[in-house]
Design a protein around this motif. Structure first.
Motif, PDB file in Angstrom:
ATOM      1  N   GLN A 149     -29.366 -30.111  29.841  1.00  0.00           N
ATOM      2  CA  GLN A 149     -28.140 -29.360  29.200  1.00  0.00           C
ATOM      3  C   GLN A 149     -28.025 -27.861  30.216  1.00  0.00           C
ATOM      4  O   GLN A 149     -29.115 -27.209  30.469  1.00  0.00           O
TER       5      GLN A 149
ATOM      6  N   PHE B 172     -29.729 -23.004  40.048  1.00  0.00           N
ATOM      7  CA  PHE B 172     -28.323 -22.402  39.305  1.00  0.00           C
ATOM      8  C   PHE B 172     -27.723 -21.819  40.615  1.00  0.00           C
ATOM      9  O   PHE B 172     -27.926 -21.628  41.787  1.00  0.00           O
TER      10      PHE B 172
ATOM     11  N   SER C 293     -22.761 -20.894  37.430  1.00  0.00           N
ATOM     12  CA  SER C 293     -23.499 -21.242  36.288  1.00  0.00           C
ATOM     13  C   SER C 293     -22.909 -20.418  35.082  1.00  0.00           C
ATOM     14  O   SER C 293     -22.888 -20.811  34.032  1.00  0.00           O
ATOM     15  N   GLY C 294     -22.656 -19.064  35.282  1.00  0.00           N
ATOM     16  CA  GLY C 294     -22.304 -18.262  34.287  1.00  0.00           C
ATOM     17  C   GLY C 294     -23.271 -17.721  33.544  1.00  0.00           C
ATOM     18  O   GLY C 294     -23.608 -16.416  33.375  1.00  0.00           O
ATOM     19  N   VAL C 295     -24.206 -18.399  32.926  1.00  0.00           N
ATOM     20  CA  VAL C 295     -25.501 -17.993  32.465  1.00  0.00           C
ATOM     21  C   VAL C 295     -26.570 -18.918  32.672  1.00  0.00           C
ATOM     22  O   VAL C 295     -26.442 -20.067  32.971  1.00  0.00           O
TER      23      VAL C 295
ATOM     24  N   LYS D 151     -25.290 -24.652  31.636  1.00  0.00           N
ATOM     25  CA  LYS D 151     -23.874 -24.094  31.496  1.00  0.00           C
ATOM     26  C   LYS D 151     -22.904 -23.929  32.775  1.00  0.00           C
ATOM     27  O   LYS D 151     -23.752 -23.943  33.907  1.00  0.00           O
TER      28      LYS D 151
ATOM     29  N   GLU E 250     -29.275 -20.586  32.091  1.00  0.00           N
ATOM     30  CA  GLU E 250     -29.914 -21.253  30.880  1.00  0.00           C
ATOM     31  C   GLU E 250     -29.871 -22.884  31.004  1.00  0.00           C
ATOM     32  O   GLU E 250     -28.861 -23.253  31.375  1.00  0.00           O
ATOM     33  N   ALA E 251     -30.937 -23.527  30.880  1.00  0.00           N
ATOM     34  CA  ALA E 251     -31.017 -24.810  30.991  1.00  0.00           C
ATOM     35  C   ALA E 251     -32.053 -25.462  30.174  1.00  0.00           C
ATOM     36  O   ALA E 251     -32.936 -24.785  29.518  1.00  0.00           O
ATOM     37  N   SER E 252     -31.889 -26.752  29.626  1.00  0.00           N
ATOM     38  CA  SER E 252     -32.891 -27.313  28.588  1.00  0.00           C
ATOM     39  C   SER E 252     -33.022 -28.815  29.085  1.00  0.00           C
ATOM     40  O   SER E 252     -32.314 -29.488  29.855  1.00  0.00           O
TER      41      SER E 252
END
Lengths: 108, 150
Positions: A76, B102, B106-108, A78, B110-112
């Motif tokens: 996941q 990134f 990416s803008g932010v 962004k 953050e990754a999961s």
């Protein structure tokens, strides 16, 4: 192994400047190369080793994947939306296979 | 004579079982993790920092799929963004988990994802920013059932 099936969940449309969340998943056993079969032989490593997310041909996000990532690797991340266009998601398999998925994004 | 061969057979059998069960996967050492961090930073120091956040469960029942989320506080503009984040598990057979790359797009940052953990251990995240600085954070995950080896 059975053919890996990539799945992507990303918005179909967004407004300019918005940061959207993209979720991807590909079915894959992600054999770590650490396990042994009943005869004690090491089961050879077989994983998805790289993931790339492109938007209009430009790389937005990439991941180097190690065997410590779970089976059916889920990612996941962004992306900021600047213009409409097309996503391209690419998964690279240890066996040389490449799985891709494309999806359009509208802005408005 | 007949009994002997039966004993031998049993001994052989239990020996085989021992062979298949004994060799536990070797775990990575802290030195190996530090080596990997050095390779990632090119020798630069990675200080513990509050701008990088690692979200992992305190207790993971199943080490086969441990959810993980990493985020770095950054404006993510063309001249100030997070380049890479490496994730390492201190006691897995191999410390490497994944490296996120990134971009400003990416803008932010953050990754999961979901990872395997062999046992209770620290998970380390190190971020490289576009200004060449490195930031590190650590989190402990208690694992009930390991997720490596068979």
């Amino acid at each position: 192994m059975a053919k890996s099936k990539p799945r992507v969940k990303a918005p179909k449309s967004a407004s300019k400047g918005e940061v959207i969340t993209i979720k991807t998943l590909i079915s894959h056993k992600m054999e770590s190369g650490q396990r042994k079969d009943k005869q004690g032989n090491v089961i050879p490593r077989s994983i998805i080793n790289h993931f790339t997310a492109k938007f209009n041909g430009e790389v937005v996000f990439e991941v180097d994947i190690e065997p410590a990532i779970s089976a059916n690797p889920y990612l996941q991340f962004k992306m900021r939306v600047d213009e409409p266009g097309e996503f391209e998601f690419i998964w690279n398999d240890d066996d040389g296979s490449v799985y891709t998925k494309k999806q359009k994004l509208k802005v408005g | 004579m007949k009994e002997m061969s039966r004993r031998q057979a049993l001994a052989l059998g239990s020996g085989l079982v021992a062979i298949t069960l004994l060799p536990l996967p070797a775990t990575a050492s802290i030195e190996e993790v530090n080596e990997d961090i050095k390779k990632f930073t090119g020798g630069a120091e990675a200080a513990e920092s509050a701008i990088i956040k690692l979200e992992v469960p305190e207790i993971a029942e199943n080490g086969n799929t441990v959810p993980l989320s990493v985020s770095v506080d950054s404006p993510m503009t063309a001249d100030n963004y997070v380049k890479r984040v490496i994730l390492l598990a201190e006691k897995n057979p191999n410390p490497g988990v994944a490296t996120f790359h990134f971009t400003a797009r990416s803008g932010v940052a953050e990754a999961s994802t979901r990872m395997r953990l062999a046992t209770t251990q620290n998970v380390v995240a190190v971020a490289e920013l576009s200004d060449g600085s490195f930031h590190m954070t650590k989190s402990t995950v208690k694992v009930t059932i390991g997720g490596c080896g068979g």
